[in-house]
Design an enzyme around this catalytic site. Sequence first.
Site, PDB file in Angstrom:
ATOM      1  N   ASP B 348       0.002   8.621  -1.409  1.00 54.39           N
ATOM      2  CA  ASP B 348      -0.740   9.299  -0.108  1.00 54.39           C
ATOM      3  C   ASP B 348       0.395   9.731   0.990  1.00 54.39           C
ATOM      4  OD1 ASP B 348      -3.247   8.362  -1.265  1.00 54.39           O
ATOM      5  OD2 ASP B 348      -2.682   6.372  -0.622  1.00 54.39           O
ATOM      6  N   SER B 373       2.710  11.262   5.583  1.00 52.17           N
ATOM      7  CA  SER B 373       1.710  10.156   5.476  1.00 52.17           C
ATOM      8  C   SER B 373       0.284  10.646   5.493  1.00 52.17           C
ATOM      9  CB  SER B 373       1.814   9.120   6.554  1.00 52.17           C
ATOM     10  OG  SER B 373       1.047   8.145   6.171  1.00 52.17           O
ATOM     11  N   ARG B 374      -0.393  10.957   4.344  1.00 48.88           N
ATOM     12  CA  ARG B 374      -1.580  11.740   4.539  1.00 48.88           C
ATOM     13  C   ARG B 374      -2.765  10.822   5.152  1.00 48.88           C
ATOM     14  NH1 ARG B 374       0.168  12.760  -1.178  1.00 48.88           N
ATOM     15  NH2 ARG B 374       1.413  14.884  -0.833  1.00 48.88           N
ATOM     16  N   VAL B 375      -2.767   9.379   5.035  1.00 42.92           N
ATOM     17  CA  VAL B 375      -3.996   8.845   5.440  1.00 42.92           C
ATOM     18  C   VAL B 375      -3.395   7.571   6.562  1.00 42.92           C
ATOM     19  CG1 VAL B 375      -5.384   8.920   3.192  1.00 42.92           C
ATOM     20  CG2 VAL B 375      -3.550   7.158   3.553  1.00 42.92           C
TER      21      VAL B 375
END
Lengths: 122, 512
Positions: B348, B373-375
Amino acid sequence: MYARAFADVYEAAPENVRNMFTKRLFDVIDKNGDWSRAERIIREIERFITKKQGGREVQLEFARPVPLALINELKKRFRAVDRIDVSVNTSLVAGVRIVIDGERELDNSMARKLKDMFKKEL
Amino acid sequence: MNYDLVEKLKKELQGYRNSVKLEKIGTVVEAGDGIARVSGLTEAMSQELLLIENSRGEDIPAIAFNLEESFIGAVVLDSAQSVSVGAKVKSTGRVLSIKVGKELIGRVVDPLGRPIDDKGALFHHPEDADDYLLERSAPSVVDRESVNAPIQTGIKAIDAMIPIGRGQRELIIGDRQTGKTAIALDAILNQKNDTARKTPICIYVAVGQKESKVAKIVKVLEEAGAMKYTVVVSAPASAPASLQFLAPYAGCAIGEYFMDQGQDALIVYDDLSKHAGAYRELSLLLRRPPGREAYPGDIFYLHSRLLERAAKLDKKHGGGSLTALPIIETQLGDVSAYVPTNVISITDGQIYLESQLFHQGVRPAVNVGLSVSRVGSAAQTKAMKKVAGKLRLELAQFRELAAFVQFASDLDPETKRRIERGQLLTEILKQNDREPLPIEEEVVVLYAALGGYFDGMPLQQIKETEGKFIQYLRALHKETILEPIQKTGEFTPDMEAMLKGAIEEFKRSENL
């Protein structure tokens, strides 16, 4: 490879030419210089032929030499097409070990019992 | 005869029941390089645990890897040298599992769960241990919930710009000697600083590392008191490829145990490049067809099935989480190689470390432009979000102008100001390893830097001033500023006003 090819051809061939196939097999083994593996090849051929005839390969291992009468008595419990091999394996300590087709084992030896007693769980 | 032996025999004989049954067996027909080819056992399952009896009568564990027409390709897990042709092989009817429980905390174990730290045996009481499969399906979609709580690494650059959430998978990627392990280690060390949340159980999995490095890491963790909540799974470079292959799965099983107990866990896989290498070795020895870079066809699945097991479970399933920090080592910064691209696409987000930055003295050498950081932003504390909102933008503007740094004297005042701000922020984000900062201290330092309170200060003085500033706040404003930020995770206008006052006061006291 040798064993499988030979067993296939040998089974399908008429009685009168079977000897010729046997001679040719040994010629090929000789030509390829595989004499060191000859014993294993012959054992495999026996296995294939026994299997093709619907028999089982049975190994009877005793901890010490046993009377012939007992062996014959045990052999009677198997079928005629089964190939029975009797041997002495002193590492069993006592008792008998029976292996069928190299895949199923009935181990009633002292060595197995001792091992079970001291076995550690993985 | 040995008296003890006789006594033991007597004791064993008392409880012994002789049961003779027909067992399925096989025979080793080829052995070498940690691989055994087994004939028989035609009904063996894939990944089934097999026991090979060596010449001394010991059972050597092996895993059925390749199920072929007439043979099984098995990977020997222990002293492969003692396995010889003709050895008897038994199937167990079960796939490989590891004993897990709270007793593992503070211990160093091998991938089969055996202790290797000379602190004695584990699980004297069988009821204290659970059996967890090494290979297990990842939690289903309905059992999960979105990442909503942060995991603080204590590293300003990461917590401010690449926040990580509990249950997230964040890759740490970079060349050799760029500080990848240091970041993971800081993240573990910092967990005791995060008092607002329950301390997660940390699992450090060393794959193919030097034993001296693993020993050093254990020592660092022990000295910092982090072994109180950490488990180390070690399959060093000297371990057979089979154990190196199993190590991440064993670590994951330990993490899952704590996740299933409703706790949070953090797992570091150091590193998955060596793990992929070990799997490649096994696959080639098992004669599986090689693909790109000689890796087998299922190399993607190798890592995806591992990393998918990291999750944040919903309340119904205990609300536990398993956060994964896999590490990948690149060669000369090549992130487009086979394994790095695979793991980038599975995770992620990634923290990208650059050797150029490292050699320039920017440590941690995080390239904030390529890191993402995707989430995690959903889990970032409000205080940090409020303070560090424009940090990324300012650094991006600085990067665009960085090429002009050497002509700084000929630039217009606005460009010059941006360059100076960029240099100051870069300096502020520098941090020594093993010195993670609690979140409240990160927030106040970044607030001061981004608020322009350190502007005009010589770059060489920044580090020292930052240290003094933190000391000052710890001494005089712990209850009024630091603790409220730590406890609530918020940064209210009242707190901001108080912090502003404290900064002014500090600057006056230091004649800045």
